[in-house]
Design a protein around this motif. Structure first.
Motif, short mmCIF file in Angstrom:
data_model
loop_
_atom_site.label_atom_id
_atom_site.label_comp_id
_atom_site.label_asym_id
_atom_site.label_seq_id
_atom_site.Cartn_x
_atom_site.Cartn_y
_atom_site.Cartn_z
N GLU A 191 20.15 61.30 -26.67
CA GLU A 191 20.24 61.42 -28.12
C GLU A 191 20.44 60.05 -28.75
O GLU A 191 19.77 59.70 -29.73
CB GLU A 191 21.38 62.36 -28.50
N TYR A 248 10.41 63.67 -26.85
CA TYR A 248 11.77 64.22 -26.92
C TYR A 248 11.78 65.47 -27.79
O TYR A 248 12.38 66.49 -27.44
CB TYR A 248 12.71 63.16 -27.49
N TYR A 306 12.37 69.01 -25.65
CA TYR A 306 13.79 69.40 -25.68
C TYR A 306 13.89 70.87 -25.28
O TYR A 306 13.23 71.73 -25.88
CB TYR A 306 14.37 69.17 -27.08
N PRO A 353 19.69 68.64 -31.48
CA PRO A 353 20.68 67.79 -32.17
C PRO A 353 20.33 67.57 -33.64
O PRO A 353 19.23 67.12 -33.96
CB PRO A 353 20.61 66.47 -31.39
N VAL A 412 19.37 63.93 -34.60
CA VAL A 412 18.01 63.51 -34.27
C VAL A 412 17.01 64.15 -35.23
O VAL A 412 16.06 63.50 -35.68
CB VAL A 412 17.66 63.88 -32.81
#
Length: 271
Positions: free
Chosen positions: A18, A59, A63, A70, A73
């Motif tokens: 993260e 990402y 994920y 998150p 993010v």
């Protein structure tokens, strides 16, 4: 392992991931910031920039538990797309202004060429034409035209220097070299911005909007509706609407026809 008060055990590797992605998003934002000293120059040759975008994109896509994505993010990635969209729209305005300026210069070059012929041929009222030219041409050009018009012979050094100056200005106006350079620079930045708008925005759509942001949006919507009732001003379109409506959609042609496959960050996989 670390322990979080709210959720219990936290995977150290995911925390690093993260932080790494947030750092990469910040690096990209600095590269497209028009006020930064270090900016992206040529997208086609900038592997570092493309690797950063690819790491962020992978990402978002890979994920594992999208519902628990998150918030930090998501906000940072969304903010990056919004910032890129704003910059793209500003670049579009600059390009449009440069095009108008180029057209003006071409028109001025034709006018100056005609004015030069009038002065060289000592046509009637040439001084009036030169006087009128003061509204559009610089003082050095007006002085040069007067020198040419008053010259008894066309072999003197002053005459030749003045003629050389005017002809050089005509050539500069016709070629628009500095404008072409500026346009090429801005267009290449727009390629990078559209690359972000297409790659990151598309990946973001696969992630459910975090609850915290949904609540913020609901509060914002209520505030906007209240503002509308009080002022009757149109609400600014959403980011997704702006991306669709703006010329980023047309900028698909900027993006590489064949993307170079790049490896995602190690932290983006296997969790």
């Amino acid at each position: 392992m670390l322990r979080n008060k709210k959720t219990g055990i936290v995977n150290i590797r995911m925390v690093i991931t993260e932080e790494k992605i947030l750092s990469n998003i910040d690096k990209v934002q600095k590269l497209i910031n028009p006020n930064s000293k270090k900016q992206i120059v040529q997208l086609d040759d900038d592997a570092y920039f493309k690797d950063l975008i690819e790491s962020i994109k992978m990402y978002l896509i890979e994920y594992p538990k999208k519902k628990n994505f998150p918030v930090s993010v998501y906000k940072a990635a969304y903010g990056l797309v919004e910032y890129a969209t704003n910059q793209f729209e500003e670049n579009t305005k600059q390009i449009e202004e440069l095009i108008r300026q180029r057209e003006r210069n071409i028109r001025l070059s034709s006018e100056l060429k005609g004015l030069l012929d009038i002065v060289k041929n000592k046509e009637k009222d040439w001084k009036v034409y030169v006087k009128n030219g003061e509204k559009v041409f610089s003082e050095d050009i007006i002085d040069a035209l007067n020198i040419i018009g008053r010259a008894k012979v066309d072999t003197s050094a002053n005459y030749k220097d003045a003629l050389k100056l005017v002809k050089a200005r005509i050539t500069n106006l016709e070629t628009n070299l500095h404008i072409e350079i500026d346009m090429e620079r801005i267009e290449d930045k727009s390629k990078a911005l559209s690359y972000i708008g297409i790659e990151i925005a598309d990946a973001l759509k696969g992630i459910p909007t975090p609850v915290e942001i949904v609540e913020e949006n609901q509060r914002s919507k209520v505030e906007q509706e209240q503002y509308l009732q009080e002022t009757r001003v149109d609400v600014k379109p959403s980011l997704w609407q702006r991306i669709k409506q703006s010329k980023i959609a047309r900028a698909l042609t900027y993006v590489f026809k064949a993307k170079n496959a790049t490896n995602a960050l190690p932290e983006g996989r296997g969790e």
